[in-house]
Design an enzyme around this catalytic site. Structure first.
Site, PDB file in Angstrom:
ATOM      1  N   CYS A 177      73.492 -23.929 -41.650  1.00 29.37           N
ATOM      2  CA  CYS A 177      72.030 -24.016 -41.614  1.00 29.37           C
ATOM      3  C   CYS A 177      71.504 -22.821 -40.840  1.00 29.37           C
ATOM      4  CB  CYS A 177      71.573 -25.317 -40.967  1.00 29.37           C
ATOM      5  SG  CYS A 177      69.789 -25.414 -40.761  1.00 29.37           S
ATOM      6  N   HIS A 203      73.377 -22.210 -53.412  1.00 35.07           N
ATOM      7  CA  HIS A 203      71.942 -22.077 -53.654  1.00 35.07           C
ATOM      8  C   HIS A 203      71.680 -21.689 -55.099  1.00 35.07           C
ATOM      9  CE1 HIS A 203      70.592 -22.350 -49.455  1.00 35.07           C
ATOM     10  NE2 HIS A 203      71.767 -21.799 -49.185  1.00 35.07           N
ATOM     11  N   GLU A 207      66.339 -29.094 -50.336  1.00 40.50           N
ATOM     12  CA  GLU A 207      67.671 -29.035 -49.739  1.00 40.50           C
ATOM     13  C   GLU A 207      68.479 -30.269 -50.112  1.00 40.50           C
ATOM     14  OE1 GLU A 207      68.604 -27.492 -45.904  1.00 40.50           O
ATOM     15  OE2 GLU A 207      66.490 -27.083 -45.474  1.00 40.50           O
ATOM     16  N   CYS A 250      64.312 -23.030 -44.907  1.00 40.72           N
ATOM     17  CA  CYS A 250      65.767 -23.024 -45.094  1.00 40.72           C
ATOM     18  C   CYS A 250      66.237 -21.585 -44.900  1.00 40.72           C
ATOM     19  CB  CYS A 250      66.137 -23.540 -46.476  1.00 40.72           C
ATOM     20  SG  CYS A 250      67.915 -23.496 -46.807  1.00 40.72           S
ATOM     21  N   GLY A 306      68.738 -20.459 -47.455  1.00 38.84           N
ATOM     22  CA  GLY A 306      67.995 -20.317 -48.710  1.00 38.84           C
ATOM     23  C   GLY A 306      67.214 -19.022 -48.769  1.00 38.84           C
TER      24      GLY A 306
END
Length: 277
Positions: free
Chosen positions: A71, A163, A212, A221, A224
Site C-alpha cells: 500500500c 492493477h 481497491e 491508492c 494505483g
C-alpha cells in the site's frame, strides 16, 4: 490494545505497534474495526513490527479481512509513524513488505515532524502472467476486454499488487460502485485486481478514481497512482514524471528511465490515537 489512525491523502488505516503489543487474528480484527458504522472506520489495518531485513515491517489487512501485498499511502504513514514515534529515527529508512523491502526518504521540518515521504516503489511488473492476468499476450497495454457486457481497453501493471488502468473521458461519471466489483472479480484476474479509472486533464497531469480489491472505492491508492503513471508513459500520453489528482489529494510520481524504478512522493498524517478492548 492501542492503535493510531492515520491517512495518506484520505486512504485511512488503523496502525498497530507490534514492537509493543502483538495482534492475534488480524483479519477478523480488520473486519470489525474497519466498519464505518459499527467500528472505528478505515480502509483496513496495518501492523508495524520488527524485521531482520529492514528498520521495520508492515503487514496490511483490507477492510474485508483479506491480506494485501503493498500500500503506497500506507507505507508513507509507516515512515512517519516510525520516525516520530521513535521506532527508527532516520530520514532514510527501510520497510519490509509482502512485496519486498522498500526505501523511504523523509522530509522533516524544523519541529522534527515528517511533512512528506518519497518512496522507492521498485520496478513495475509488466509481464501478464506475473501481474497476474490470464491475457494471452506477453504484456497488457491498451488491450480490449469485455466486462459487464461492455468493451474496455485496459493496461495492466503490478506494483507489488495487480492493477488495471482504464482511460475515460469523464472520471466523475463512472458508476464505480456498480462497475468496480465487475473488474475486481473478473475471471481474467485470478488474484482479483485494483482498478484505476483515469481522465487526462493536462500535460503530465491526470485525475483518477480507484476501486481497491477488498476495500471498494478509496480516496487514494499510492500503488494505483504509480501504475497509472507507468500506463500513461507506456501509452505515450505523458512523460515519466506526472501529477496525479485523487479524491483525497495529490501524488507526484516519477518513473526513472535509467533504474526503471518508480518513485512516489506525498504526505502522511496522524488522525488520532485510540484504545480498544
Amino acid at each position: 490494545m492501542k492503535f493510531t489512525k492515520m491517512h495518506g491523502i484520505g486512504n485511512d488505516y488503523l496502525y498497530f505497534n507490534c514492537f509493543e503489543e502483538p495482534v492475534t487474528d488480524p483479519a477478523a480484527l480488520s473486519i470489525r474495526l474497519s466498519d464505518r458504522h459499527f467500528g472505528v472506520g478505515s480502509d483496513g489495518i496495518i501492523l508495524i513490527g520488527p524485521s531482520d531485513k529492514a528498520d521495520c515491517s508492515m503487514d496490511i489487512y483490507n477492510a474485508d479481512g483479506s491480506r494485501a501485498m503493498m500500500c503506497g499511502n500506507g507505507i508513507r504513514c509507516v515512515g512517519k509513524y516510525a520516525y516520530e514515534r521513535g521506532i527508527a529515527k532516520k530520514k532514510t529508512l527501510t520497510v519490509d513488505t509482502q512485496s519486498g523491502v522498500k526505501t523511504l526518504f523523509l522530509t522533516v521540518d524544523e519541529n522534527d515532524h515528517v511533512t512528506s515521504v518519497t518512496v522507492n516503489m521498485g520496478k513495475p511488473e509488466l509481464s501478464a502472467p506475473k501481474i497476474p492476468t490470464l491475457f494471452e499476450t506477453e504484456q497488457v497495454i491498451d488491450h480490449p476486454v469485455e466486462i459487464a457486457g461492455k468493451e474496455y481497453r485496459v493496461t495492466c501493471v503490478s506494483m507489488g499488487n495487480p492493477h488495471c488502468v482504464v482511460f475515460v473521458d469523464d472520471v466523475d461519471a463512472i458508476p464505480l460502485e456498480s462497475i468496480g466489483p465487475s473488474f475486481e472479480f473478473h475471471h481474467m484476474f485470478p488474484q482479483r485486481v485494483n482498478t484505476e479509472f483515469v481522465q487526462m486533464i493536462g500535460e503530465n497531469e491526470m485525475k483518477m478514481r480507484v476501486w481497491e480489491r477488498g476495500s471498494g472505492e478509496t480516496w487514494a491508492c499510492g500503488t494505483g497512482a504509480c501504475a497509472v503513471a507507468v500506463a500513461c508513459a507506456l501509452g505515450g500520453k505523458t512523460g515519466r514524471q506526472v501529477l496525479v489528482h485523487l479524491k483525497g489529494g495529490d501524488l507526484n510520481i516519477r518513473w526513472d528511465e535509467e533504474s526503471d524504478e518508480v518513485f512516489m512522493q506525498g504526505p502522511a498524517e496522524f488522525v488520532f490515537d485510540g484504545q480498544i478492548n
